[in-house]
Design a protein around this motif. Structure first.
Motif, PDB file in Angstrom:
ATOM      1  N   SER A  14     113.192  58.301  88.358  1.00  0.00           N
ATOM      2  CA  SER A  14     112.537  57.461  89.405  1.00  0.00           C
ATOM      3  C   SER A  14     113.329  57.045  90.476  1.00  0.00           C
ATOM      4  CB  SER A  14     111.731  56.407  89.177  1.00  0.00           C
ATOM      5  OG  SER A  14     112.427  55.394  88.315  1.00  0.00           O
ATOM      6  N   SER A  15     114.889  57.066  90.198  1.00  0.00           N
ATOM      7  CA  SER A  15     115.671  56.495  91.283  1.00  0.00           C
ATOM      8  C   SER A  15     116.072  57.579  92.400  1.00  0.00           C
ATOM      9  CB  SER A  15     116.856  56.057  90.713  1.00  0.00           C
ATOM     10  OG  SER A  15     117.749  57.075  90.194  1.00  0.00           O
ATOM     11  N   GLY A  16     115.725  58.898  92.010  1.00  0.00           N
ATOM     12  CA  GLY A  16     116.006  59.959  93.103  1.00  0.00           C
ATOM     13  C   GLY A  16     114.550  60.481  93.591  1.00  0.00           C
ATOM     14  N   ASP A  17     114.658  61.681  94.400  1.00  0.00           N
ATOM     15  CA  ASP A  17     113.460  62.263  94.831  1.00  0.00           C
ATOM     16  C   ASP A  17     113.467  63.575  93.971  1.00  0.00           C
ATOM     17  OD1 ASP A  17     111.352  62.928  96.117  1.00  0.00           O
ATOM     18  OD2 ASP A  17     112.406  63.219  98.052  1.00  0.00           O
ATOM     19  N   TYR A  18     112.980  63.714  92.611  1.00  0.00           N
ATOM     20  CA  TYR A  18     113.224  64.552  91.797  1.00  0.00           C
ATOM     21  C   TYR A  18     111.819  65.078  91.465  1.00  0.00           C
ATOM     22  CZ  TYR A  18     117.857  62.878  90.880  1.00  0.00           C
ATOM     23  OH  TYR A  18     119.279  62.321  90.953  1.00  0.00           O
ATOM     24  N   ARG A  19     111.965  66.387  91.436  1.00  0.00           N
ATOM     25  CA  ARG A  19     110.691  67.185  90.938  1.00  0.00           C
ATOM     26  C   ARG A  19     111.266  68.013  89.562  1.00  0.00           C
ATOM     27  NH1 ARG A  19     107.432  64.821  91.775  1.00  0.00           N
ATOM     28  NH2 ARG A  19     106.496  65.226  93.755  1.00  0.00           N
ATOM     29  N   VAL A  20     110.443  67.852  88.631  1.00  0.00           N
ATOM     30  CA  VAL A  20     110.974  68.550  87.341  1.00  0.00           C
ATOM     31  C   VAL A  20     110.216  69.760  87.247  1.00  0.00           C
ATOM     32  CG1 VAL A  20     111.073  68.532  84.867  1.00  0.00           C
ATOM     33  CG2 VAL A  20     111.623  66.427  86.071  1.00  0.00           C
ATOM     34  N   ALA A  21     111.084  70.935  87.260  1.00  0.00           N
ATOM     35  CA  ALA A  21     110.327  72.090  87.180  1.00  0.00           C
ATOM     36  C   ALA A  21     110.302  72.849  85.882  1.00  0.00           C
ATOM     37  CB  ALA A  21     111.401  73.057  88.092  1.00  0.00           C
ATOM     38  N   LEU A  22     111.312  72.296  85.062  1.00  0.00           N
ATOM     39  CA  LEU A  22     111.255  72.498  83.698  1.00  0.00           C
ATOM     40  C   LEU A  22     111.988  71.770  82.724  1.00  0.00           C
ATOM     41  CD1 LEU A  22     111.423  75.150  81.701  1.00  0.00           C
ATOM     42  CD2 LEU A  22     113.868  75.620  82.557  1.00  0.00           C
ATOM     43  N   LEU A  23     111.265  71.468  81.544  1.00  0.00           N
ATOM     44  CA  LEU A  23     111.514  70.601  80.732  1.00  0.00           C
ATOM     45  C   LEU A  23     111.565  71.343  79.495  1.00  0.00           C
ATOM     46  CD1 LEU A  23     111.882  67.651  79.124  1.00  0.00           C
ATOM     47  CD2 LEU A  23     109.556  67.374  78.979  1.00  0.00           C
ATOM     48  N   ILE A  24     112.654  71.318  78.798  1.00  0.00           N
ATOM     49  CA  ILE A  24     113.020  71.909  77.467  1.00  0.00           C
ATOM     50  C   ILE A  24     113.299  70.618  76.340  1.00  0.00           C
ATOM     51  CG2 ILE A  24     114.288  73.666  76.108  1.00  0.00           C
ATOM     52  CD1 ILE A  24     114.744  75.086  78.866  1.00  0.00           C
ATOM     53  N   ASN A  25     112.228  70.813  75.705  1.00  0.00           N
ATOM     54  CA  ASN A  25     112.523  69.614  74.175  1.00  0.00           C
ATOM     55  C   ASN A  25     113.412  70.415  73.319  1.00  0.00           C
ATOM     56  OD1 ASN A  25     111.661  67.113  75.330  1.00  0.00           O
ATOM     57  ND2 ASN A  25     109.521  68.111  75.491  1.00  0.00           N
ATOM     58  N   CYS A  26     114.379  70.699  73.178  1.00  0.00           N
ATOM     59  CA  CYS A  26     115.125  71.230  72.149  1.00  0.00           C
ATOM     60  C   CYS A  26     115.954  70.541  71.100  1.00  0.00           C
ATOM     61  CB  CYS A  26     116.293  72.067  72.769  1.00  0.00           C
ATOM     62  SG  CYS A  26     116.720  73.708  71.629  1.00  0.00           S
ATOM     63  N   ALA A  27     116.250  69.374  71.129  1.00  0.00           N
ATOM     64  CA  ALA A  27     116.702  68.341  70.145  1.00  0.00           C
ATOM     65  C   ALA A  27     116.024  68.295  69.096  1.00  0.00           C
ATOM     66  CB  ALA A  27     116.895  67.184  70.825  1.00  0.00           C
ATOM     67  N   GLY A  28     116.619  68.496  67.908  1.00  0.00           N
ATOM     68  CA  GLY A  28     115.845  68.393  66.790  1.00  0.00           C
ATOM     69  C   GLY A  28     116.766  68.435  65.384  1.00  0.00           C
TER      70      GLY A  28
END
Ligand SMILES: NC(=O)c1ccc[n+]([C@@H]2O[C@H](COP(=O)([O-])OP(=O)(O)OC[C@H]3O[C@@H](n4cnc5c(N)ncnc54)[C@H](OP(=O)(O)O)[C@@H]3O)[C@@H](O)[C@H]2O)c1
Length: 265
Positions: free
Chosen positions: A75-89
């Motif tokens: 929220s501190s920058g002007d970001y738009r998330v195009a891709l989220l990869i939840n890989c940790a496991g």
């Protein structure tokens, strides 16, 4: 506005393979946030790829403060998330009665809770199709262990069933916004995973698994393609597709019987 990717589990194995593949093939992203606890591994990945878009983020996903600071950073920058990869496991082999309490907690926490909370934190920043372009994409790494209960890996397989079901439901919820959610279900993949799962007793798959081990790089490439195509689930490779089919067609008790015989080693 900066278009970014957020990738967990980036310090090794499949997550690292995703980072390399994205660096090599995606020119649209402005920044690629790579998340894990081992920051030395993240720094090494930056040096290896030489990609200036990489932003190493040292975070323990089981730590609420680290999750919160990821939200603050977004929220501190002007970001738009195009891709989220939840890989940790992670997962720990062995019967539940012999598993350590802290290992059980970590498996459920990283595989289920943190994956869900991070997704929730990222969602307000996801790119939507309202912007006249395709919406953002979420790739959740489940496993073919999601298809059935697995004695000797009970907590892990149950946690991956959660990931699969969560992904399918979330995908339906987000479809009106043009956000695609892809659950990826590989069988055995050659990474550090097995060594950690067996506390170093085994580092290479053996028995029937040995014949179906997948390469992390090829899996990452296939997963990104599946997500671009809007696929809701990728069962990777043929052996796992057969297993998926069997899990739907045959009685669970019968498969459990064979599973215990075949997967003994
Ligand atoms: N390998 C397989 O056979 C296989 C098969 C099916 C599915 N999968 C799934 O694929 C995913 C990736 O596994 P992998 O095979 O690539 O194993 P891996 O090489 O052990 O990678 C696991 C990643 O998760 C990260 N991680 C674990 N706990 C974390 C925590 N508390 N906070 C932040 N990051 C954490 C690790 O980073 P740090 O330790 O640096 O924090 C590492 O980057 C997992 O979800 C796994 O369940 C693996």
């Amino acid at each position: 506005m900066k278009e970014i990717a957020v990738i967990t589990g980036a310090s090794s194995g499949i997550g690292e393979a995703f980072v390399k593949e994205i660096c090599a093939s995606d020119e649209t992203l402005d920044e690629i946030w790579i998340i894990a606890r081992r920051s030395d591994k993240l720094d090494a990945l930056v040096a290896l790829t030489g990609d200036r878009r990489l932003r190493p983020v040292k975070a323990d996903l089981t730590d609420p403060e680290d999750l919160e600071s990821l939200g603050t950073r977004l929220s501190s920058g002007d970001y738009r998330v195009a891709l989220l990869i939840n890989c940790a496991g992670l997962g720990k082999r062995g019967n539940v009665e012999n598993n350590e309490l802290e290992d059980i907690a970590a498996t459920i926490n990283v595989n289920c809770q943190s994956l869900t909370l991070l997704t929730k934190i990222v969602l307000p920043f996801m790119k939507t199709s309202e912007e006249k372009k395709k919406g953002g994409r979420i790739i959740n790494i489940a496993s073919s262990a999601a298809f059935l209960p697995q004695p000797g890996f009970a907590v892990y397989s149950a946690s991956k069933s959660y990931v699969l079901n969560f992904s399918r439901a979330l995908g339906a919820e987000l479809a009106p916004k043009g956000i695609v959610v892809t659950a990826v279900c590989p069988g055995p993949v050659a990474t550090e995973f097995l060594g950690k799962a067996t506390n170093g007793r085994e580092t290479e798959f053996s028995g029937i698994r040995k014949n179906v081990v997948a390469d992390a790089g090829k899996l990452a490439e296939a997963s990104l393609k599946a997500s671009y195509r809007g696929r809701k689930i990728l069962v990777y490779k043929f052996s796992q597709k057969l297993f998926h089919f069997a899990s739907k067609a045959l009685p669970t008790s019968l498969i459990l019987h064979f599973e215990q015989k075949l997967l003994k080693n």
